[in-house]
Scaffold this motif. Structure first.
Motif: not given
Length: 325
Positions: A107-124
């Protein structure tokens, strides 16, 4: 130490993950260089404090991991070792958990996702953020200079994470990446984590990486050894700061080889702490390149060993520009 990697093994892994042609080419380039490199022995200066002769790659099974499921918060049924680590954090910016025993989660904090932050497994990341991840997973001038195990991981990586922090974004809460390797005691297995962290100009981020296994009851008498070979690639833009905590915890039938490459730009800062617990052998090379004036780094380690456990940490800090510390 057996060292043959069939081309078909690499192609089958890439096909199973439905990888694009450019990534298959990257894997195959790493494989070719791997085959050209001589196998390390205890006569080599970098390996003389290790028990490399105890590791046999012949017949070693490359484990398969499922893609982590996207969740809204930290689940309660995570492996005990990782659960104990997560209790130290009241809140996280993001979480990626991968396990050989289950699907894992992210999971990734949605506020950070809205700022363009990406955090996921490598294949995603390969499927959804190719423009961001491809520069780190493209054959370049650094491949020929890598050691045999670093090339092995880059040819056969079967798990990992991607963290991208855009320019000017500051994240105080940590990102947590955990890998649970439940290894067999009869059939040797291999896991190859590949981590990529990109912090753009004037950003800041804190990362916790926790690879290991809950199988602490496994004793030193168990053979053959399992292998965890990891590669960590950290890229820090001008004026950015990255703090990286690495916590290893293994049973006694695990042989661990790690390579970390960090590139620190102008007026940027890299701070890293590695904590090693257990395992038959942990061999880690931590290389930091300070490539522009004002770049700085601090590399620390804590080792808590017992009995016949062996540890070898080699730190390299390249002052490639003036006024670096």
């Amino acid at each position: 130490m057996g060292e043959t990697i069939a081309r078909e093994t690499v192609e089958e892994l890439a096909s199973r993950l439905n990888e694009p042609a450019w990534l298959v080419s990257y894997r195959l380039a790493a494989r070719e260089l791997y085959l050209q490199k001589p196998a390390p022995t205890e006569r080599d200066e970098d390996w003389r404090r290790t028990d490399i002769g105890a590791l046999d790659l012949t017949g070693m099974r490359i484990v398969s991991l499922q893609s982590p499921e996207v969740v809204a918060s930290i689940p309660k049924d995570v492996p005990a070792r990782l659960g104990a680590g997560l209790k130290h954090f009241e809140k996280l910016a993001g979480l990626v958990l991968q396990s050989t025993a289950g699907a894992g989660c992210q999971f990734l904090d949605q506020d950070l996702a809205a700022k363009g932050v990406i955090f996921c497994d490598l294949f995603t990341a390969v499927r959804q953020y190719e423009d961001k991840i491809k520069p780190a997973l493209t054959p370049g001038d650094d491949l020929p200079g890598q050691g045999k195990f670093a090339l092995l991981t880059r040819a056969l990586f079967n798990c990992g994470m991607f963290l991208y922090v855009p320019k000017g974004v500051h994240v105080e809460l940590p990102f947590f990446y955990g890998v649970e390797f439940e290894c067999a005691t009869g059939e040797p297995s291999a896991l190859f984590p590949y981590l990529v962290v990109v912090a753009e100009e004037n950003s800041s981020v804190n990362v916790v990486y926790a690879p290991g296994s809950t199988q602490a009851e496994i004793t030193d008498s168990v053979r053959p050894l399992n292998l965890l070979a990891q590669f960590v690639d950290v890229r820090i833009g001008a004026g950015a700061r990255v703090r990286f905590l690495e916590v290893h915890e293994y049973p006694a039938n695990m042989f661990v080889v790690g390579k970390s490459n960090c590139r620190v730009s102008r007026d940027a800062r890299y701070e890293t702490l590695a904590l090693a617990l257990g395992g038959h052998q942990i061999k880690s090379d931590l290389e930091t390149r300070l490539v522009a004036p004002g770049a700085s780094s601090e590399v620390l380690g804590i080792v808590l060993g017992a009995g016949r456990e062996k540890y070898s940490f080699n730190t390299i800090q390249g002052h490639d520009a003036p006024d670096t510390t």
